[in-house]
Scaffold this motif. Sequence first.
Motif, PDB file in Angstrom:
ATOM      1  N   SER A  53       6.395  11.273   0.976  1.00 49.56           N
ATOM      2  CA  SER A  53       7.694  11.056   1.617  1.00 49.56           C
ATOM      3  C   SER A  53       7.715   9.610   2.093  1.00 49.56           C
ATOM      4  O   SER A  53       6.703   9.068   2.540  1.00 49.56           O
ATOM      5  N   ASP A  54       8.875   8.979   1.967  1.00 48.16           N
ATOM      6  CA  ASP A  54       8.990   7.553   2.286  1.00 48.16           C
ATOM      7  C   ASP A  54      10.456   7.241   2.556  1.00 48.16           C
ATOM      8  O   ASP A  54      11.288   8.141   2.610  1.00 48.16           O
ATOM      9  N   VAL A  55      10.751   5.966   2.691  1.00 49.09           N
ATOM     10  CA  VAL A  55      12.121   5.499   2.880  1.00 49.09           C
ATOM     11  C   VAL A  55      12.433   4.507   1.772  1.00 49.09           C
ATOM     12  O   VAL A  55      11.642   3.623   1.475  1.00 49.09           O
ATOM     13  N   SER A  94       3.453   2.722  -5.375  1.00 51.90           N
ATOM     14  CA  SER A  94       2.029   2.855  -5.093  1.00 51.90           C
ATOM     15  C   SER A  94       1.801   4.237  -4.484  1.00 51.90           C
ATOM     16  O   SER A  94       1.820   4.410  -3.269  1.00 51.90           O
ATOM     17  N   PHE A  95       1.596   5.233  -5.355  1.00 53.78           N
ATOM     18  CA  PHE A  95       1.503   6.626  -4.924  1.00 53.78           C
ATOM     19  C   PHE A  95       0.148   6.907  -4.292  1.00 53.78           C
ATOM     20  O   PHE A  95      -0.896   6.503  -4.806  1.00 53.78           O
ATOM     21  N   LEU A  96       0.162   7.633  -3.165  1.00 57.52           N
ATOM     22  CA  LEU A  96      -1.056   8.019  -2.465  1.00 57.52           C
ATOM     23  C   LEU A  96      -1.291   9.514  -2.680  1.00 57.52           C
ATOM     24  O   LEU A  96      -0.557  10.354  -2.166  1.00 57.52           O
ATOM     25  N   VAL A 123      13.224   9.909   1.414  1.00 60.86           N
ATOM     26  CA  VAL A 123      13.099  10.477   0.078  1.00 60.86           C
ATOM     27  C   VAL A 123      11.729  11.135  -0.102  1.00 60.86           C
ATOM     28  O   VAL A 123      10.809  10.893   0.677  1.00 60.86           O
ATOM     29  N   VAL A 124      11.631  11.939  -1.151  1.00 58.95           N
ATOM     30  CA  VAL A 124      10.346  12.490  -1.590  1.00 58.95           C
ATOM     31  C   VAL A 124      10.176  12.077  -3.045  1.00 58.95           C
ATOM     32  O   VAL A 124      11.097  12.206  -3.847  1.00 58.95           O
ATOM     33  N   VAL A 125       8.993  11.535  -3.374  1.00 62.19           N
ATOM     34  CA  VAL A 125       8.715  11.102  -4.743  1.00 62.19           C
ATOM     35  C   VAL A 125       7.518  11.879  -5.292  1.00 62.19           C
ATOM     36  O   VAL A 125       6.585  12.195  -4.563  1.00 62.19           O
ATOM     37  N   PHE A 126       7.594  12.163  -6.591  1.00 62.94           N
ATOM     38  CA  PHE A 126       6.557  12.918  -7.284  1.00 62.94           C
ATOM     39  C   PHE A 126       5.957  12.038  -8.368  1.00 62.94           C
ATOM     40  O   PHE A 126       6.691  11.366  -9.098  1.00 62.94           O
ATOM     41  N   PRO A 127       4.617  12.031  -8.518  1.00 61.67           N
ATOM     42  CA  PRO A 127       3.958  11.122  -9.456  1.00 61.67           C
ATOM     43  C   PRO A 127       4.071  11.544 -10.914  1.00 61.67           C
ATOM     44  O   PRO A 127       4.130  12.727 -11.235  1.00 61.67           O
ATOM     45  N   ILE A 128       4.084  10.542 -11.756  1.00 59.17           N
ATOM     46  CA  ILE A 128       4.033  10.729 -13.203  1.00 59.17           C
ATOM     47  C   ILE A 128       2.651  10.276 -13.659  1.00 59.17           C
ATOM     48  O   ILE A 128       2.171   9.220 -13.241  1.00 59.17           O
ATOM     49  N   ARG A 167       2.331  19.863  -1.579  1.00 54.08           N
ATOM     50  CA  ARG A 167       1.719  19.100  -0.480  1.00 54.08           C
ATOM     51  C   ARG A 167       2.399  17.747  -0.424  1.00 54.08           C
ATOM     52  O   ARG A 167       2.445  17.026  -1.420  1.00 54.08           O
ATOM     53  N   ILE A 168       2.936  17.387   0.739  1.00 55.47           N
ATOM     54  CA  ILE A 168       3.628  16.120   0.902  1.00 55.47           C
ATOM     55  C   ILE A 168       2.862  15.227   1.860  1.00 55.47           C
ATOM     56  O   ILE A 168       2.569  15.620   2.987  1.00 55.47           O
ATOM     57  N   VAL A 169       2.509  14.028   1.383  1.00 54.65           N
ATOM     58  CA  VAL A 169       1.850  13.025   2.210  1.00 54.65           C
ATOM     59  C   VAL A 169       2.934  12.086   2.731  1.00 54.65           C
ATOM     60  O   VAL A 169       3.659  11.478   1.946  1.00 54.65           O
ATOM     61  N   GLU A 170       3.049  12.008   4.050  1.00 54.02           N
ATOM     62  CA  GLU A 170       4.033  11.104   4.645  1.00 54.02           C
ATOM     63  C   GLU A 170       3.442   9.695   4.675  1.00 54.02           C
ATOM     64  O   GLU A 170       2.346   9.496   5.217  1.00 54.02           O
ATOM     65  N   ARG A 171       4.152   8.764   4.060  1.00 54.20           N
ATOM     66  CA  ARG A 171       3.668   7.384   4.001  1.00 54.20           C
ATOM     67  C   ARG A 171       3.999   6.632   5.283  1.00 54.20           C
ATOM     68  O   ARG A 171       5.024   6.869   5.919  1.00 54.20           O
ATOM     69  N   GLU A 172       3.114   5.724   5.635  1.00 57.41           N
ATOM     70  CA  GLU A 172       3.358   4.856   6.782  1.00 57.41           C
ATOM     71  C   GLU A 172       4.498   3.922   6.450  1.00 57.41           C
ATOM     72  O   GLU A 172       4.596   3.415   5.346  1.00 57.41           O
TER      73      GLU A 172
END
Length: 144
Positions: free
Chosen positions: A92-94, A15-17, A48-53, A138-143
């Motif tokens: 960014s997430d875990v 669920s990419f923000l 980790v860091v994830v990039f959207p497709i 730009r990296i959005v850190e997820r809760e």
Amino acid sequence: MTIEPPETGLVVRYSFLWSREHDGGEREGRKDRPVCLVIPLDVSEGAVVVFPITTQEPLPGRNAVAIPDTERRRLKLPGDRPCWLMLDEANSDVMPGSYHLVPIETRPPRFAYGRFSPAFMRVVLRTLSRLIRSRQVRIVERER
């Protein structure tokens, strides 16, 4: 439940923000989509860091890499339209353990489409390296 260990090039459903949603005060992504895990930041912590497709062609000024049809078909990414890996924004997430990770199938639970090929990932990492040096990511850190 089987969740593959985080590795560069792993493609999962997430669920990419987007940053514009985050800037508007949203905390959850509006749509579950495939994302490419490109950078495991801390393997022991699972950061980790994830990039959207996306299937929407990038607007001028955006930074993305076109995903070759052979990669899209091999991973069985949804749809039959061209896809792009957006490289100018990320979350960014875990992982494993993120509640933003979404199963592709539920019986049995499966979260990963597979991995991009090393050849394609070399293109991605070369492009990403240039963008990071020029501070265009730009990296959005997820809760968590």
